[in-house]
Design a protein around this motif. Structure first.
Motif, short mmCIF file in Angstrom:
data_model
loop_
_atom_site.label_atom_id
_atom_site.label_comp_id
_atom_site.label_asym_id
_atom_site.label_seq_id
_atom_site.Cartn_x
_atom_site.Cartn_y
_atom_site.Cartn_z
N ILE A 1 4.77 9.44 -9.97
CA ILE A 1 4.37 9.49 -11.38
C ILE A 1 3.59 10.77 -11.67
O ILE A 1 3.78 11.41 -12.71
CB ILE A 1 3.54 8.24 -11.74
CG1 ILE A 1 4.45 7.00 -11.78
CG2 ILE A 1 2.83 8.42 -13.08
CD1 ILE A 1 3.71 5.70 -11.98
N ALA A 2 2.70 11.14 -10.74
CA ALA A 2 1.92 12.36 -10.94
C ALA A 2 2.81 13.60 -11.02
O ALA A 2 2.50 14.55 -11.75
CB ALA A 2 0.91 12.51 -9.80
N ARG B 1 4.39 5.47 -5.42
CA ARG B 1 4.59 5.38 -6.87
C ARG B 1 3.62 6.31 -7.60
O ARG B 1 4.03 7.04 -8.52
CB ARG B 1 4.39 3.94 -7.33
CG ARG B 1 4.55 3.73 -8.83
CD ARG B 1 4.40 2.25 -9.19
NE ARG B 1 4.54 2.05 -10.62
CZ ARG B 1 3.53 2.10 -11.49
NH1 ARG B 1 2.29 2.34 -11.05
NH2 ARG B 1 3.74 1.91 -12.78
N ASP B 2 2.36 6.30 -7.19
CA ASP B 2 1.37 7.17 -7.83
C ASP B 2 1.74 8.65 -7.66
O ASP B 2 1.59 9.45 -8.59
CB ASP B 2 -0.02 6.91 -7.24
CG ASP B 2 -0.57 5.54 -7.63
OD1 ASP B 2 -0.04 4.93 -8.57
OD2 ASP B 2 -1.52 5.08 -6.96
N LYS B 3 2.23 9.01 -6.47
CA LYS B 3 2.62 10.40 -6.23
C LYS B 3 3.81 10.81 -7.09
O LYS B 3 3.84 11.91 -7.65
CB LYS B 3 2.97 10.59 -4.74
CG LYS B 3 1.78 10.52 -3.80
CD LYS B 3 2.19 10.73 -2.36
CE LYS B 3 2.69 12.14 -2.12
NZ LYS B 3 2.92 12.40 -0.67
N CYS C 1 9.71 0.58 -10.62
CA CYS C 1 9.28 -0.17 -9.43
C CYS C 1 9.99 -1.52 -9.40
O CYS C 1 9.95 -2.27 -10.39
CB CYS C 1 7.76 -0.36 -9.47
SG CYS C 1 7.07 -1.15 -8.00
N GLU D 1 5.57 8.91 -15.67
CA GLU D 1 5.78 7.47 -15.50
C GLU D 1 7.14 7.01 -15.99
O GLU D 1 7.73 6.07 -15.45
CB GLU D 1 4.67 6.70 -16.22
CG GLU D 1 4.66 5.22 -15.92
CD GLU D 1 3.38 4.54 -16.38
OE1 GLU D 1 3.24 3.33 -16.13
OE2 GLU D 1 2.54 5.22 -17.00
N ASN E 1 2.66 1.52 -3.47
CA ASN E 1 1.76 1.92 -4.56
C ASN E 1 1.37 3.39 -4.45
O ASN E 1 1.30 4.10 -5.47
CB ASN E 1 0.51 1.05 -4.56
CG ASN E 1 0.80 -0.38 -4.98
OD1 ASN E 1 1.82 -0.66 -5.62
ND2 ASN E 1 -0.08 -1.30 -4.61
N LYS E 2 1.12 3.84 -3.23
CA LYS E 2 0.72 5.24 -3.06
C LYS E 2 1.88 6.18 -3.39
O LYS E 2 1.69 7.22 -4.04
CB LYS E 2 0.23 5.48 -1.64
CG LYS E 2 -0.47 6.82 -1.46
CD LYS E 2 -1.26 6.89 -0.17
CE LYS E 2 -2.03 8.20 -0.07
NZ LYS E 2 -2.85 8.27 1.17
N LYS F 1 0.83 -1.21 0.00
CA LYS F 1 0.00 0.00 0.00
C LYS F 1 0.87 1.26 0.00
O LYS F 1 0.59 2.22 -0.73
CB LYS F 1 -0.93 0.00 1.22
CG LYS F 1 -2.04 -1.04 1.16
CD LYS F 1 -2.86 -1.03 2.44
CE LYS F 1 -3.92 -2.12 2.43
NZ LYS F 1 -4.69 -2.14 3.71
#
Length: 340
Positions: free
Chosen positions: A243-244, A239-241, A253, A248, A236-237, A233
């Motif tokens: 990438i944003a 990684r999303d931050k 990862c 990407e 993933n969170k 968790k």
């Protein structure tokens, strides 16, 4: 893995939140069934803190009578006794109690401990439940008089309105970095326990362990499973931050075993994720790994290292990180990812 961790992990495997939500009255409390929720909380996790005492089964809100008689000033039917505040019949009472338990668990999982104080379940039971789901962010001592004495020792003015969550915050703030919550509980209990009373299963002295066993041992897989879920968790969170913010193409990862790698401009940033409940422990667990990952890189780019956990760095943990930064002379820092 220590014995207390195995017990805690076994409980969480047996009673995840989704199972509590689907729990029936017979699964909550019964007679002669060691697998009920209340049996697990009171007896099968007794080494994690005792809640036995004068309240007896009344602390559960509702209980099934064995050979005992109905109680005055309580609601009773053919099988169950419960507090009047929960409802007129046993089914309604149980639904109310289960709703309160689910709220306790959710607040504990998210660290909103102050919300638990007002929930109308007896303190000694609800705070044991809260501890079991807290990711070890509470100290497993549940007797109010003992908690008050400890809080006073640490300088918290205590009166009848002082909440358990306020006392627990003081305890957590004073937990030594080198002790986990169970070890700190043992240390506190040895100093503040009522005379001639000691919860079953708690040792107050550390004995010489002698020669360690080299035999194969069965280990519960629950700990690694629970830790892995939290790790994923966080990863993933984050990684999303990343990438944003960077795109990407800049984020990798699990490249070369590194949880996350950010390559941007002239800098490579490595992120090592840990799931422990305390930042200092995350740093201690990650330090050797992330330095090794950095050592393997063949690059002329600048290197930045991050240890990543779920919880923010506490004031008493910061000197530990400062010491590492000053003496190792590497560009390393800690960051937290809020999973709420």
């Amino acid at each position: 893995m220590s014995s207390y961790q195995n017990i805690l992990n076994d409980f969480l495997e047996q009673w995840p939140l989704e199972k509590v939500k689907a729990m029936s009255l017979d699964q909550y409390v019964s007679t002669g069934d060691r697998n009920t929720f209340t049996q697990w909380v009171e007896n099968r996790t007794i080494e994690l803190g005792s809640i036995s005492g004068q309240f007896g089964s009344r602390m559960f809100g509702i209980y099934r009578r064995g050979n005992s008689s109905p109680l005055d000033h309580y609601e009773n039917d053919e099988f169950y006794t419960w507090s009047k505040k929960y409802g007129k019949d046993s089914d309604l009472a149980f639904l109310a109690i289960k709703k309160h338990l689910i709220n306790i668990i959710n607040y504990s999982l998210t660290g909103n401990f102050s919300k638990i104080d007002a929930i109308p379940i007896p303190d000694i039971f609800k705070w044991k439940v809260a501890y079991l789901y807290s990711n070890e962010r509470l100290i497993p001592i549940f007797q109010r008089e003992v908690l008050k004495e400890i809080a006073t020792y640490y300088g918290l003015p205590v009166n009848s309105k002082t909440t358990v969550s306020a006392i627990q915050k003081v305890l957590i703030d004073n937990k030594p970095l080198e002790l986990n919550t169970h070890e700190f509980m043992v240390e506190l209990w040895s100093k503040f326990r009522p005379q001639k009373k000691k919860p079953k299963g708690i040792s107050t002295t550390q004995q010489d362990q002698g020669e360690k066993s080299t035999n194969d041992q069965e280990r519960s897989g629950t700990s690694s499973y629970i830790a892995k879920q939290t790790h994923n968790k966080i990863q993933n969170k984050l990684r999303d931050k990343l990438i944003a913010k960077y795109g990407e193409s800049c984020v990798a990862c699990e490249k070369n075993y590194v949880d996350l790698t950010l390559t941007y401009d002239d800098t490579i940033t490595l992120y090592e994720v840990k799931s422990d409940a305390y930042a200092a422990t995350c740093i201690r667990q990650a330090l050797g790994q992330i330095i090794q990952y950095a050592h393997r890189l063949d690059t002329t780019k600048k290197l930045k290292l991050y240890v990543v956990g779920q919880y923010s760095l506490k004031a008493n943990e910061k000197p530990y990180l400062d010491y590492i930064q000053k003496n190792l002379k590497i560009d390393i820092d800690y960051m937290s990812i809020d999973l709420k």
